[in-house]
Design an enzyme around this catalytic site. Structure first.
Site, PDB file in Angstrom:
ATOM      1  CE  LYS A   1      -8.226  -0.700   7.075  1.00  0.00           C
ATOM      2  NZ  LYS A   1      -8.192   0.509   6.217  1.00  0.00           N
TER       3      LYS A   1
ATOM      4  CB  CYS B   1      -2.289  -2.659   5.309  1.00  0.00           C
ATOM      5  SG  CYS B   1      -3.928  -1.931   5.133  1.00  0.00           S
TER       6      CYS B   1
ATOM      7  CG  ASP C   1      -1.960  -1.131   1.151  1.00  0.00           C
ATOM      8  OD1 ASP C   1      -1.929  -1.915   0.194  1.00  0.00           O
ATOM      9  OD2 ASP C   1      -2.775  -1.256   2.093  1.00  0.00           O
TER      10      ASP C   1
ATOM     11  CD  GLN D   1       3.702 -15.579  22.390  1.00  0.00           C
ATOM     12  OE1 GLN D   1       3.322 -16.727  22.585  1.00  0.00           O
ATOM     13  NE2 GLN D   1       2.866 -14.584  22.166  1.00  0.00           N
TER      14      GLN D   1
ATOM     15  CB  VAL E   1       2.417   2.519   4.991  1.00  0.00           C
ATOM     16  CG1 VAL E   1       3.816   3.106   5.008  1.00  0.00           C
ATOM     17  CG2 VAL E   1       1.742   2.817   3.656  1.00  0.00           C
ATOM     18  CB  THR E   2       0.249   2.014   8.743  1.00  0.00           C
ATOM     19  OG1 THR E   2      -0.970   1.357   9.122  1.00  0.00           O
ATOM     20  CG2 THR E   2      -0.073   3.277   7.984  1.00  0.00           C
TER      21      THR E   2
ATOM     22  CD  GLU F   1      -7.231  -0.050   2.956  1.00  0.00           C
ATOM     23  OE1 GLU F   1      -6.120   0.074   3.505  1.00  0.00           O
ATOM     24  OE2 GLU F   1      -8.319   0.143   3.549  1.00  0.00           O
TER      25      GLU F   1
ATOM     26  CE  LYS G   1      -3.685  -4.322   1.069  1.00  0.00           C
ATOM     27  NZ  LYS G   1      -4.298  -3.503   2.082  1.00  0.00           N
TER      28      LYS G   1
END
Ligand code: TIU
Length: 223
Positions: free
Chosen positions: A135, A165, A27, A205, A160-161, A75, A132
């Site tokens: 997001k 997204c 994007d 994790q 971004v961002t 987007e 798209k």
């Protein structure tokens, strides 16, 4: 450069397999980076995103030079708004809503000046552009089919961002079995603290959603 190698990354080095890896630029549209577009209508300072242009430009040049695949996303919505959920159009209190006429054309509408990718990172004619409506780049697009057709199993993700997204797309990719390397200086947010939090979530994790590195570390193994 087609040999497998490692890229310095966190939480541990990324095992890059260039023959199976695509660059996915999220994007980088005028609507998010330039004045008068969607990002600004939401109340954001769009100048905060400009720092990612140069790292993306350098990486894109090296990636193309190495002959590796690149895909771009945008987007946006159809001119008749048939793919725009009312919940998205009605959310919040923007200065202009999606579909309204702004200085760069209708806000976040396909085919309008504001919806297109910034000139600095403009796609070459053989580089796929994934349009798209949401997001995540996998939602209501053929991105997964396009990647599988090319034998892609790894993604370098920029754009971004970071917490919107980029993060949504990385989560979608991770659940589909793609290994994602996100570059900290080639992604940005209107909210610096959320940029850092979004990157922390990806690599926590043991790399729950993927790896985090920076453009210099990747360029080191490409050049
Ligand atoms: N508002 C915001 O931070 N982002 C978006 O609406 N879309 C993308 O992140 N591309």
């Amino acid at each position: 450069m087609t040999k497998a190698t490692t890229v310095k990354a966190s939480p541990y080095d990324f095992p890059l397999q260039p023959e199976n890896c695509a660059l996915l630029i999220i994007d980088m549209q005028r609507d998010f980076l330039e004045s008068g577009g969607f990002g600004e209508t939401l109340g954001n300072d769009v100048s905060l995103l400009r720092s990612v242009i140069e790292p993306n430009r350098r990486l894109l040049a090296a990636w193309r030079e190495a002959g590796l695949p690149v895909l771009h996303t945008r987007e946006g919505h159809l001119p008749n708004l048939s793919d725009l959920p009312p919940s998205k159009r009605n959310r919040g209190n923007p200065s202009l809503r999606i579909g309204d006429l702004g200085p760069m054309g209708r806000i976040l509408i396909r085919g309008e000046n504001g919806h297109d990718i910034i000139p600095e990172l403009y796609p070459l004619s053989d580089e796929p552009i994934i349009d798209k409506p949401g997001k995540g780049a996998f939602t209501r697009t053929d991105l997964e089919a396009q990647l599988k057709a090319r034998g892609i199993s790894q993604l370098v993700v920029t754009g971004v961002t970071t917490e919107v997204c980029v993060n949504t797309t990385v989560r979608e990719a991770n659940d589909r079995g793609f290994e994602c390397l996100v570059l900290s200086d080639a992604t940005a947010s209107y909210f610096p603290s959320m940029h850092h939090a979004a990157l922390a979530m990806i690599k926590a994790q043991g790399g729950i959603f993927g790896w985090v590195s920076d453009s210099d570390s990747l360029l080191e193994v490409l050049l």
